[in-house]
Scaffold this active site. Sequence first.
Site, PDB file in Angstrom:
ATOM      1  N   SER A 158      46.577  45.111  27.203  1.00 37.40           N
ATOM      2  CA  SER A 158      46.786  44.781  28.577  1.00 37.40           C
ATOM      3  C   SER A 158      48.077  44.879  29.290  1.00 37.40           C
ATOM      4  O   SER A 158      48.606  46.081  29.044  1.00 37.40           O
ATOM      5  CB  SER A 158      45.993  43.674  28.791  1.00 37.40           C
ATOM      6  OG  SER A 158      45.607  43.061  30.331  1.00 37.40           O
ATOM      7  N   ASP A 321      35.716  48.221  30.799  1.00 36.52           N
ATOM      8  CA  ASP A 321      36.761  47.264  31.483  1.00 36.52           C
ATOM      9  C   ASP A 321      36.966  47.130  32.808  1.00 36.52           C
ATOM     10  O   ASP A 321      36.859  48.376  33.465  1.00 36.52           O
ATOM     11  CB  ASP A 321      38.181  47.905  30.759  1.00 36.52           C
ATOM     12  CG  ASP A 321      39.429  47.286  30.807  1.00 36.52           C
ATOM     13  OD1 ASP A 321      39.382  46.338  31.976  1.00 36.52           O
ATOM     14  OD2 ASP A 321      40.378  47.261  30.036  1.00 36.52           O
ATOM     15  N   HIS A 354      37.236  44.186  29.178  1.00 36.87           N
ATOM     16  CA  HIS A 354      38.486  44.149  29.124  1.00 36.87           C
ATOM     17  C   HIS A 354      38.889  43.304  27.838  1.00 36.87           C
ATOM     18  O   HIS A 354      39.678  43.617  26.996  1.00 36.87           O
ATOM     19  CB  HIS A 354      39.158  43.513  30.377  1.00 36.87           C
ATOM     20  CG  HIS A 354      40.795  43.511  30.152  1.00 36.87           C
ATOM     21  ND1 HIS A 354      41.653  44.924  30.161  1.00 36.87           N
ATOM     22  CD2 HIS A 354      41.865  42.632  30.180  1.00 36.87           C
ATOM     23  CE1 HIS A 354      42.832  44.443  30.154  1.00 36.87           C
ATOM     24  NE2 HIS A 354      42.922  42.979  30.027  1.00 36.87           N
TER      25      HIS A 354
END
Length: 374
Positions: A158, A321, A354
Amino acid sequence: MAQAQEPAVEKKVFELARFVTQGGRRLRNVRVGWESYGRLDADKSNAVLICHYFSGTSHAAGRYAPGDAEPGYWDAIIGPGKAIDTDRYFVLSCDTLVNLNTGDPNTVTTGPASIDPETGRPYGLRFPVVTIRDFVEVQKALVESLGIERLALVAGPSMGSLQTFEWAASHPEMVARAMPVIGAAEQDAMLIAWLDAWAAPILIDPNWNGGDYYGKAAPLAGLGKALTLVTLQANQAGWANATFGRRPAEAGVDPAGALDARFQIQSMLDKAGLERAQRADANHFLYLVKANQLFTTGGSSLADGMARIRAPMLYITQPQDLVFPPHMVARTLKAARDAGRDITHFTIEGARGHLDGVMSMQQAEGAIRAFLAK
């Protein structure tokens, strides 16, 4: 036979007497926490840097104490005999500037909640805007202080993937391999807007008071709801439906009966958000939002940034995601291939979207081993 207990992780502190941000502002006494796993070789050629995600810390693997409920977030792939093998590699990770978790005793960071040595009071919004590149430059100073000239791997999920791309573009001579996970090489307009939505509950909490709340009531309601939004977007419908379904928050209380009668998913997400808010800082959240909104690999254009990268890349994504959706992944891959970069794309699956890039990384173990063996 009982498995040998790994040694406890030690949290250390790195200090910079002076630091100049990308915006030209000077900071004194910058401090960040860091930790490591494994041993640095005599020639210092086996170092791996792990960069953390938006709400994360440097605690990437292992435990601070045997009784800790959970290990570091990437413990599934970092450790003796694991994909990033600490019998072979010296793995280090550090808290970013403006780290969110100011109330965590194992987190050390410099940001708006820190004392400004010029005034003796918290910086508040006088703290300068910082960027992903600033995070990288502090990490670079830490790496160089250990005598490390080249990193065998830079990796992270991320926001950690943004730092990974930035490392590879800004300091190509120092990065042998790069592994960005659940991210993209440039923020697009939609994600910039989503980040603004994350920040909005803080800005409308009256306790935020234009960022001047230190020593007063903190904007915990706004920060809690902001963290609820982060958690919601970092997950997926499969997880939400399997975990909560349409169950009411209170057994026997029909959500149709009154406006304040809620579903379980509403009450549980809000409860978790408020609990996390107790250990976090609202201004730090806002500064992280800004740093993420500003991100483009290399700080100029996506094409120029990609052209500066030399390291082979293992790019790991999750097709469901919601933070970095497929169109952003496709744009990153195209930019890398247009620039002639060596990039391998691997996808992981799961119900979390995610968050699978944090919680389901064992799926990528084979791909990581093959990448490091190249």
